[in-house]
Design a protein around this motif. Structure first.
Motif, PDB file in Angstrom:
ATOM      1  N   ASP A 188       0.827  -1.207   0.000  1.00 57.53           N
ATOM      2  CA  ASP A 188       0.000   0.000   0.000  1.00 57.53           C
ATOM      3  C   ASP A 188       0.861   1.257   0.000  1.00 57.53           C
TER       4      ASP A 188
ATOM      5  N   THR B 138       3.659   1.752  -1.332  1.00 61.79           N
ATOM      6  CA  THR B 138       4.298   1.971  -2.635  1.00 61.79           C
ATOM      7  C   THR B 138       3.315   1.937  -3.799  1.00 61.79           C
TER       8      THR B 138
ATOM      9  N   ASP C  91       1.258   4.183  -5.164  1.00 60.50           N
ATOM     10  CA  ASP C  91       1.303   5.300  -6.105  1.00 60.50           C
ATOM     11  C   ASP C  91       2.550   5.271  -6.993  1.00 60.50           C
TER      12      ASP C  91
ATOM     13  N   GLY D   1       2.814   2.653 -10.001  1.00 56.07           N
ATOM     14  CA  GLY D   1       2.157   2.884 -11.282  1.00 56.07           C
ATOM     15  C   GLY D   1       3.037   3.567 -12.314  1.00 56.07           C
ATOM     16  N   TYR D   2       4.096   4.235 -11.846  1.00 53.98           N
ATOM     17  CA  TYR D   2       4.998   4.944 -12.755  1.00 53.98           C
ATOM     18  C   TYR D   2       6.331   4.231 -12.931  1.00 53.98           C
TER      19      TYR D   2
ATOM     20  N   THR E 273      11.069   8.491  -6.821  1.00 51.87           N
ATOM     21  CA  THR E 273      10.173   8.269  -5.686  1.00 51.87           C
ATOM     22  C   THR E 273      10.180   6.815  -5.221  1.00 51.87           C
TER      23      THR E 273
ATOM     24  N   GLY F 111       4.701   6.395  -1.369  1.00 49.53           N
ATOM     25  CA  GLY F 111       3.634   7.360  -1.464  1.00 49.53           C
ATOM     26  C   GLY F 111       3.643   8.258  -0.240  1.00 49.53           C
ATOM     27  N   SER F 112       2.591   9.027  -0.076  1.00 49.85           N
ATOM     28  CA  SER F 112       2.469   9.914   1.074  1.00 49.85           C
ATOM     29  C   SER F 112       2.422   9.098   2.366  1.00 49.85           C
TER      30      SER F 112
ATOM     31  N   ARG G 173      -0.471   0.984 -15.567  1.00 52.12           N
ATOM     32  CA  ARG G 173       0.905   1.314 -15.228  1.00 52.12           C
ATOM     33  C   ARG G 173       1.654   1.807 -16.462  1.00 52.12           C
TER      34      ARG G 173
END
Length: 234
Positions: free
Chosen positions: A51, A53, A55, A58-59, A175, A178-179, A220
């Motif tokens: 969870d 990671t 965000d 997807g990149y 990155t 995520g937040s 993705r």
């Protein structure tokens, strides 16, 4: 609404390199093959690491040089790939960075230890040189960038270049999360620094650009081509 597929110009580490393996294991995704990969042993023990990671997964593990865009009318994927090959053949100073793991706001990323004029120049060149391929921002996409939260300069960049964090606002980062809940920041920062230190990587050459494609919203990104940059010293 966004045009799909969307494309992006990123820096990706060379396939199979220690840096690529580190990033893929952190995110659980190999952006070159398009395959899921196992998390590293240390992060796999964290119950919600998937969870955390979600965000960046997807990149893929990357640094943005030209943010995602739909193609402008009359432009094709092959046109973009040809332009990237031409760009890569232009002799230039190859940026070299000393990588460190640091927080950026509420997420954690690999960043340069200090500023690099050659890296800023490479990013600015990518923004300018590939902008002819970018379809104009739709009202929906512009709103998604939340211009009300941006500085006036960032809004100007958003309207001119389709992305607010360019030119003097550009900050190279790869990155890793995520937040995060601030209460977990120190714990995860220490873990990621330890994992990166174990790779022995102390210098990274930003020596290539990659073209990535996203076929539909929520899909993705996947690398479709990489181009090694020609050094001015070659």
């Amino acid at each position: 609404m966004s045009n799909f597929p969307r494309y992006a110009i990123y820096y990706l580490p060379a396939a199979g390199s220690a840096l690529a393996q580190f990033g893929s294991a952190m995110l659980g995704y190999d952006v070159v093959s398009g395959d899921d990969v196992p998390f590293g042993e240390a992060t796999a023990c964290i119950a919600d690491w998937r969870d955390i990671t979600a965000d960046p997964r997807g990149y893929g593990f990357h640094a943005t040089l030209k943010a995602p865009f739909g193609l402008s009318g009359g432009r094709s994927e092959s046109d973009l790939l040809w332009a990237c090959a031409t760009f890569a053949e232009t002799p230039r100073a190859i940026p070299q960075i000393a990588p460190v793991i640091r927080p950026i706001g509420r997420f954690i990323a690999l960043v340069p230890e200090g500023p690099s004029e050659t890296l800023q120049q490479l990013a600015a060149d990518c923004v300018r040189d590939f902008d002819e391929f970018r379809a104009p921002l739709s009202a929906e996409d512009r709103a998604r960038r939340k211009p009300e939260r941006l500085t006036p300069e960032q809004v100007g960049y958003l309207d001119r270049w389709g992305y607010p964090y360019v030119m003097d606002e550009f900050r190279f980062h790869m990155t890793l999360t995520g937040s995060l809940d601030p209460a977990r920041h120190d714990e995860l920062l220490a873990l990621l620094r330890g994992q990166f230190a174990a790779t022995g990587i102390d210098r990274i050459a930003i020596d290539r650009i990659a073209v990535l494609r996203q076929d539909a919203r929520g899909a993705r990104f996947k690398s479709i081509a990489q181009f090694e940059l020609r050094s001015a010293d070659y």
